[in-house]
Design an enzyme around this catalytic site. Structure first.
Site, mmCIF file in Angstrom:
data_model
loop_
_atom_site.group_PDB
_atom_site.id
_atom_site.type_symbol
_atom_site.label_atom_id
_atom_site.label_comp_id
_atom_site.label_asym_id
_atom_site.label_seq_id
_atom_site.Cartn_x
_atom_site.Cartn_y
_atom_site.Cartn_z
ATOM 1 N N GLU A 194 13.026 13.696 3.365
ATOM 2 C CA GLU A 194 14.483 13.902 3.284
ATOM 3 C C GLU A 194 15.227 12.589 3.061
ATOM 4 O O GLU A 194 14.645 11.502 3.191
ATOM 5 C CB GLU A 194 14.990 14.578 4.559
ATOM 6 C CG GLU A 194 14.774 13.762 5.828
ATOM 7 C CD GLU A 194 15.784 14.096 6.918
ATOM 8 O OE1 GLU A 194 16.996 14.071 6.658
ATOM 9 O OE2 GLU A 194 15.341 14.354 8.056
ATOM 10 N N LYS A 236 15.542 15.735 19.346
ATOM 11 C CA LYS A 236 16.117 14.833 20.336
ATOM 12 C C LYS A 236 16.807 15.608 21.430
ATOM 13 O O LYS A 236 17.372 16.666 21.176
ATOM 14 C CB LYS A 236 17.194 13.989 19.667
ATOM 15 C CG LYS A 236 16.669 13.002 18.730
ATOM 16 C CD LYS A 236 17.764 11.961 18.499
ATOM 17 C CE LYS A 236 17.219 10.861 17.653
ATOM 18 N NZ LYS A 236 16.962 11.377 16.296
HETATM 19 N N1 PSU Z 1 17.739 14.077 13.758
HETATM 20 C C1 PSU Z 1 17.342 12.803 13.720
HETATM 21 N N2 PSU Z 1 17.631 12.018 12.653
HETATM 22 C C2 PSU Z 1 18.314 12.520 11.579
HETATM 23 C C3 PSU Z 1 18.706 13.895 11.618
HETATM 24 C C4 PSU Z 1 18.400 14.625 12.716
HETATM 25 O O1 PSU Z 1 16.725 12.340 14.659
HETATM 26 O O2 PSU Z 1 18.568 11.782 10.627
HETATM 27 C C5 PSU Z 1 19.392 14.479 10.420
HETATM 28 C C6 PSU Z 1 18.413 15.364 9.637
HETATM 29 O O3 PSU Z 1 18.683 15.225 8.263
HETATM 30 C C7 PSU Z 1 18.764 16.763 10.101
HETATM 31 C C8 PSU Z 1 20.258 16.633 10.280
HETATM 32 O O4 PSU Z 1 18.430 17.766 9.184
HETATM 33 O O5 PSU Z 1 20.450 15.350 10.845
HETATM 34 C C9 PSU Z 1 20.833 17.707 11.165
HETATM 35 O O6 PSU Z 1 22.215 17.644 11.121
HETATM 36 P P1 PSU Z 1 23.090 18.873 11.640
HETATM 37 O O7 PSU Z 1 22.798 18.914 13.115
HETATM 38 O O8 PSU Z 1 24.494 18.528 11.305
HETATM 39 O O9 PSU Z 1 22.571 20.098 10.930
#
Ligand code: PSU
Ligand code: MN
Length: 305
Positions: free
Chosen positions: A27, A162
């Site tokens: 990603e 996390k």
């Molecule tokens: N968790 C991490 N690092 C990240 C992300 C999540 O430890 O960079 C990023 C990933 O791209 C994940 C996104 O898909 O955040 C999720 O964001 P949201 O909760 O807004 O869907």
């Protein structure tokens, strides 16, 4: 209407897929929003290198100038890393607008799964998935990553999620949606910075071969959707439980005070945790991504057999 007008698979990836070689999707939100420059670019390039060293081919994803790009060049990765938070964080709902406006977007877990699936890539490595946020019972903040896992046939190798999230509710949601959550050599959901979370998993799987068998079984019988492959951070890079717990509590408090919500939530919390731990969390974050890249390459090799 034509997919070809939007999808650009790099020649290397196209050939690899045609020859049934193992490919691992990566990603780009982790590059633009997950880590600061220049560590983000260094990490992204090193992850690609690790995948190659382990016998697979990396395909980093993003949206550039209105094209869904599968397989970025070094220059494109550098561009995204430098542009950082100015790149649109692109999840499923954001894709149509970015394409039509010919803009750039960094792909989240959800949108990387979409691009991987369009190209025919089945294995994806990242750091952590999004999930059900704490307080979701009132905010309804549930990452689109979970919906994508429910419907798109891609396996995501991660270090769990996390504890900025509600890990218990995240597991419940995945259960409802029929998404297997499998531990690599563990019965416990890893919590990204730590190997333990206190939450039990559906199954403990002990080899990449076995993961590949499970994926083949799932998709052969038409069980749609993804799989979470939870790979604990290596012991020597894991953080002390109390240190990270306190940092996360503090970050959540600051997010609340600053009225941070929606798509800004995850990047804000990541940056805060890094600041509070004086960069230690970033070190762990980088190492666990390397560890996931290696396992994903092993699974991809077995999957194409
Ligand atoms: N968790 C991490 N690092 C990240 C992300 C999540 O430890 O960079 C990023 C990933 O791209 C994940 C996104 O898909 O955040 C999720 O964001 P949201 O909760 O807004 O869907
Ligand atoms: Mn959200």
């Amino acid at each position: 209407m034509n997919l070809k007008n939007y999808l650009e698979v790099s020649p290397e990836i196209e050939l690899a897929l045609k020859e049934n070689k193992p490919v691992v999707a990566l990603e780009s939100t982790i590059i633009s929003h997950g880590m600061p420059y220049p560590q983000n670019v260094e990490t992204a390039l090193k992850v690609e290198e690790i995948i190659r060293e382990n016998g697979a081919i990396p395909a980093t994803m993003a949206i550039l100038n209105g094209k869904l790009k599968v397989g970025l060049s070094k220059e494109e990765i550098d561009y995204l890393g430098k542009k950082g938070l100015k790149v649109i964080k692109a999840s499923r709902r954001d894709i149509p607008v970015i394409l039509a406006k010919k803009e750039d977007g960094a792909t989240t877990v959800a949108s990387t799964m979409i691009l991987a699936n369009l190209a025919g890539i089945k294995i994806f490595a990242t750091g952590g998935i999004g999930g059900v946020h704490r307080g979701a019972e009132t905010t309804m903040d549930i990452s689109a990553d979970l919906e994508e896992l429910a419907m798109t046939d891609v396996a995501v190798v991660c270090a769990g999620a996390k504890s900025i999230l509600d890990l218990g509710l995240t597991l419940e949601y995945l259960e409802t949606k029929g998404v297997p959550v499998l531990g690599y050599k563990t019965k416990e959901l890893p919590a990204f910075y730590t190997r333990e979370s206190g939450f039990n998993l559906d199954a403990k799987i002990d080899s990449p071969e076995e993961f590949a068998e499970i994926l083949k079984a799932k998709w052969s019988v038409g069980l749609k959707g993804g799989v979470v492959i939870a790979n604990p951070i290596p012991e020597k890079f894991a953080m002390d439980y109390n240190t990270i717990h306190n940092a996360i509590e503090e970050a959540l408090k600051e997010a609340k005070e600053n009225h941070i919500k929606g798509k800004e939530s995850t990047p804000f919390l990541l940056a805060k945790v890094k600041e509070i731990t004086k960069g230690k969390s970033l070190e762990s974050n980088i190492e666990l991504v390397f560890n996931n890249a290696k396992l994903a390459a092993e699974i991809a090799k077995n999957f194409v057999k």
